[in-house]
Each structure stands twice: as structure tokens, then as C-alpha cells.
Motif scaffolding. Sequence first.
Motif, PDB file in Angstrom:
ATOM      1  N   UNK A   1      23.732  11.390   3.395  1.00 52.41           N
ATOM      2  CA  UNK A   1      23.006  11.095   2.147  1.00 52.41           C
ATOM      3  C   UNK A   1      21.679  11.843   2.105  1.00 52.41           C
ATOM      4  N   UNK A   2      21.141  12.175   3.264  1.00 55.14           N
ATOM      5  CA  UNK A   2      19.799  12.783   3.289  1.00 55.14           C
ATOM      6  C   UNK A   2      19.769  14.145   3.982  1.00 55.14           C
TER       7      UNK A   2
ATOM      8  N   UNK B   1      11.052  17.668  12.555  1.00 54.53           N
ATOM      9  CA  UNK B   1      10.519  17.415  11.216  1.00 54.53           C
ATOM     10  C   UNK B   1      11.250  16.238  10.581  1.00 54.53           C
ATOM     11  N   UNK B   2      10.449  15.346   9.974  1.00 54.10           N
ATOM     12  CA  UNK B   2      10.981  14.149   9.330  1.00 54.10           C
ATOM     13  C   UNK B   2      10.447  14.139   7.898  1.00 54.10           C
ATOM     14  N   UNK B   3      11.332  14.283   6.916  1.00 52.11           N
ATOM     15  CA  UNK B   3      10.917  14.291   5.506  1.00 52.11           C
ATOM     16  C   UNK B   3      10.623  12.856   5.068  1.00 52.11           C
ATOM     17  N   UNK B   4       9.357  12.544   4.868  1.00 52.68           N
ATOM     18  CA  UNK B   4       9.009  11.204   4.389  1.00 52.68           C
ATOM     19  C   UNK B   4       8.875  11.190   2.872  1.00 52.68           C
TER      20      UNK B   4
ATOM     21  N   UNK C   1      14.298  13.161   1.655  1.00 45.47           N
ATOM     22  CA  UNK C   1      13.538  11.979   2.090  1.00 45.47           C
ATOM     23  C   UNK C   1      14.407  11.086   2.983  1.00 45.47           C
ATOM     24  N   UNK C   2      13.898  10.791   4.175  1.00 48.15           N
ATOM     25  CA  UNK C   2      14.640   9.956   5.127  1.00 48.15           C
ATOM     26  C   UNK C   2      15.375  10.763   6.185  1.00 48.15           C
ATOM     27  N   UNK C   3      15.443  12.078   6.000  1.00 46.40           N
ATOM     28  CA  UNK C   3      16.141  12.927   6.978  1.00 46.40           C
ATOM     29  C   UNK C   3      15.188  13.434   8.045  1.00 46.40           C
TER      30      UNK C   3
ATOM     31  N   UNK D   1       5.477  15.778  11.490  1.00 41.66           N
ATOM     32  CA  UNK D   1       5.766  16.717  12.583  1.00 41.66           C
ATOM     33  C   UNK D   1       5.564  15.951  13.879  1.00 41.66           C
ATOM     34  N   UNK D   2       6.518  16.052  14.759  1.00 42.19           N
ATOM     35  CA  UNK D   2       6.423  15.342  16.044  1.00 42.19           C
ATOM     36  C   UNK D   2       6.440  16.356  17.168  1.00 42.19           C
ATOM     37  N   UNK D   3       5.901  15.961  18.312  1.00 43.09           N
ATOM     38  CA  UNK D   3       5.827  16.898  19.438  1.00 43.09           C
ATOM     39  C   UNK D   3       5.660  16.110  20.733  1.00 43.09           C
TER      40      UNK D   3
END
Length: 200
Positions: free
Chosen positions: A11-12, A107-110, A132-134, A158-160
Motif C-alpha cells: 500500500x505504501x 529513509x522513512x516517508x512520514x 507516507x508510511x513506507x 533519516x536514520x543512521x
Amino acid sequence: MGSIAKDPREDVIQAWYMDDSDEDQRLPHHREPKEFVSLDKLAELGVLSWRLDADNYETDEELKKIREDRGYSYIDFCEVCPEKLPNYEEKIKNFFEEHLHTDEEIRYAVAGSGYFDVRDVNESWIRVWVKKGGMIVLPAGIYHRFTLDSSNYIKAMRLFVGDPIWTPYNRPHDHLPARQEYVETFVNADGAGLAVNAAA
Ligand SMILES: CSCCC(=O)/C(O)=C/O
Ligand SMILES: [Fe+2]
């Protein structure tokens, strides 16, 4: 009659092989006929994916667990639009240059959406549409690029692991250890293609 349950991540996050047209990069660039790529196939390239609750990322236990399991100690946000991103035009151009990183790109699309294009083992482009949500992880050493889609907006977490290093190495950078390790693990290795998404 039995039915196959749909993968909720789809869905995302959707992925497909791209055409060769030079038209606007923000268009979908489907082949004719369309050739979709499953998220399990993406995992065989080392590209991992999750569907998360973007309206509650601050309290989301699933995100917390992913961060703990994978050591993602650092987060910030990158909003891609002219008003919020300094040097917008230059950044947009740089994001779309084919490059790799020596660490994962997480990467997380908020909010909003965008296209992360990745090379498959035969060098064809796969377009990964993250909405959004992916959330996706591109492994260290994979050649890729990013563009906004026609909605022209994404807000990405962004995560690391530890202190972030965002340096892009534009193609060709085949001599880098991160690239060589990627090729050994996902392109040349016996059993390449057997990796599975830990989240699936
Ligand atoms: C949506 S975050 C901006 C794109 C980015 O950070 C990157 O490295 C693309 O490859
Ligand atoms: Fe990148």
C-alpha cells in the motif's frame, strides 16, 4: 476458494522496472507493459522495506524495535521542497546523480512521497515508490538515486547507526570496499537472491 493475502507494505511501497525515456524524472516511467517488482525481489538486492504508522512515529513500538534491532541511534528529518531545503535546486540535481554510500541509506516517508531508483544485478533501473508510511533501507554500496514524484514533496525521517555520514560517491566508485562487499554479497555470491527481509 483460497486467496493470497496482499502484502500490506505494497500500500505504501511499490516497485517496477523503468523505461528508457528521458522524459521528466518525476513521472513514473513504467515500461509498456508494466513490469512490477515484488518487495521480496527487492530484498534479494538487499533493499528492505516496512509499512509503519507515520501519524504516530513518535510513539510507534514497531519503529522503536527496528531501531533497537538494527542500531539506528540517530534520526533527523529531511523535507524536500523549495521552502524547506536549503540549496533546493542543487540538492535535487545531486540526489538524482547515480551514487552509492558507504553505509546504509535509511529513509522513512512520514509525509509525501518520492522515487528511490536502484540498480538490479543486470544494471537495469528499478523504481521504488515510497509513500507516507513506507520505510526502506538501501544497503551500503548499491548504486541508486532519488527524485521527487509529481506531488513534489516528501518529508523523510533519516536514520543512521551512530554519527551520520551522508557523503554520496557518484558512479563510478567500484573500488570502494562498500561497493566490493555489496557486489560479493548480492551480485556475484552463490546464493545471491536468497536474502530475506527480516521484517517480512
Ligand atoms: C528523501 S531524503 C533525500 C534523498 C537522499 O538523502 C539521498 O541520499 C538519496 O540518495
Ligand atoms: Fe543516496
